[in-house]
Scaffold this motif. Structure first.
Motif, PDB file in Angstrom:
ATOM      1  N   VAL A 226      -2.015  44.048  -6.276  1.00 15.60           N
ATOM      2  CA  VAL A 226      -3.242  43.901  -7.066  1.00 15.60           C
ATOM      3  C   VAL A 226      -4.425  43.497  -6.189  1.00 15.60           C
ATOM      4  CG1 VAL A 226      -2.989  41.450  -7.721  1.00 15.60           C
ATOM      5  CG2 VAL A 226      -4.115  43.067  -9.281  1.00 15.60           C
ATOM      6  N   VAL A 227      -4.160  42.847  -5.068  1.00 13.05           N
ATOM      7  CA  VAL A 227      -5.241  42.533  -4.122  1.00 13.05           C
ATOM      8  C   VAL A 227      -5.779  43.832  -3.521  1.00 13.05           C
ATOM      9  CG1 VAL A 227      -5.862  41.328  -1.996  1.00 13.05           C
ATOM     10  CG2 VAL A 227      -4.285  40.265  -3.621  1.00 13.05           C
ATOM     11  N   GLY A 228      -4.874  44.777  -3.235  1.00 10.73           N
ATOM     12  CA  GLY A 228      -5.311  46.075  -2.751  1.00 10.73           C
ATOM     13  C   GLY A 228      -6.220  46.769  -3.752  1.00 10.73           C
ATOM     14  N   VAL A 229      -5.870  46.658  -5.028  1.00 13.85           N
ATOM     15  CA  VAL A 229      -6.686  47.262  -6.087  1.00 13.85           C
ATOM     16  C   VAL A 229      -8.072  46.613  -6.131  1.00 13.85           C
ATOM     17  CG1 VAL A 229      -6.918  47.593  -8.576  1.00 13.85           C
ATOM     18  CG2 VAL A 229      -4.702  47.948  -7.470  1.00 13.85           C
ATOM     19  N   MET A 230      -8.119  45.282  -6.098  1.00 11.43           N
ATOM     20  CA  MET A 230      -9.410  44.594  -6.143  1.00 11.43           C
ATOM     21  C   MET A 230     -10.248  44.913  -4.903  1.00 11.43           C
ATOM     22  SD  MET A 230      -8.666  40.875  -7.932  1.00 11.43           S
ATOM     23  CE  MET A 230      -7.263  40.377  -6.923  1.00 11.43           C
ATOM     24  N   MET A 231      -9.575  44.991  -3.757  1.00 13.92           N
ATOM     25  CA  MET A 231     -10.295  45.307  -2.529  1.00 13.92           C
ATOM     26  C   MET A 231     -10.883  46.713  -2.593  1.00 13.92           C
ATOM     27  SD  MET A 231     -11.060  43.805   0.268  1.00 13.92           S
ATOM     28  CE  MET A 231     -12.521  44.675   0.766  1.00 13.92           C
TER      29      MET A 231
END
Length: 242
Positions: free
Chosen positions: A140-145
């Motif tokens: 999900v950090v990849g998505v936010m990034m």
């Protein structure tokens, strides 16, 4: 006039991760600033749960303290997302970046759910269980990034999620003995059992070769996600793809 929130975020990424700080220099300034603000919030949440400072010196927290800190993180994050004034630069930074890039509340809460898994001491029996953890703390950090990079296409966000998953699986394989020493085992328990290793004995030097085989198996499981992420690079701007 000094922007205290942005300055604090840049300092957080410099102290918390030299690799992230170096990579962020490749971004255009606006994206670099927003990436730093997102990082500062992620770093703070992780530090609070692990009882560490900028990713270093984790001491572990008593369960009741960790539960209380997790609840506070949720309340402060919801407050930031709701638009309330923030006196803490970390949450003021997250508020800015979440507003600017329309980061959904569920993405933020998914990350905190990942930290909750650590607080609960969750057991990971299968690869699917480990993948669930990897999504919540990294995918999900990849998505936010990716949202910070201007991505809104669902298929490209999925590629960014896959990169986060791949990174986390690799990190688990790399840090398996260190994590086990702290009471956390993310390798699938069934894979360990196939090698004759009990979850509680992962850090035992006598099991090093068997654990290494399981770790290598996890690295192999990460490869398709790295490959998926590579396809997503073509949909980013040149400097973001770098």
């Amino acid at each position: 006039m000094t922007d205290r929130v942005l300055q604090s975020s840049h300092q957080a990424i410099k102290q918390g991760s030299k690799s992230f700080a170096t990579a962020a220099r490749l971004f255009p300034r606006e994206i670099r600033d927003d990436a730093s603000m997102l990082y500062a919030w992620c770093r703070h949440c992780d530090d609070e749960i692990d009882g560490q400072v900028m990713g270093h010196g984790a001491v572990g927290l008593k369960a009741e303290i960790a539960v209380a800190k997790l609840q506070e993180l949720r309340e402060r994050t919801r407050s930031a997302l709701d638009g309330a004034a923030q006196d803490n630069p970390v949450f003021a930074a997250f508020q800015r970046v979440a507003r600017r890039h329309a980061i959904p509340a569920e993405d933020a809460m998914d990350l905190l759910r990942g930290f909750e898994m650590d607080v609960e001491g969750r057991r990971y029996d299968t690869l699917a269980d480990t993948m669930d953890y990897a999504y919540h703390v990294a995918g999900v950090v990849g998505v936010m990034m990716a949202r910070v990079m201007g991505v809104d296409r669902r298929d490209v966000l999925r590629r960014a999620q896959d990169l986060g998953l791949a990174f986390q699986l690799t990190n688990i394989a790399r840090d398996v003995v260190e994590d086990a020493g702290g009471g956390r085992v993310y390798l699938p328990a069934r894979w360990l059992e196939e090698e004759g290793v009990a979850v509680g004995a992962v850090a035992d030097p006598a099991n090093r070769e068997a654990v290494a085989r399981v770790a290598a198996r996890l690295v192999a499981a990460a490869e398709p996600y790295y490959e998926s992420a590579r396809w997503g690079l073509r949909d980013l701007s040149i400097r973001c793809a770098w």
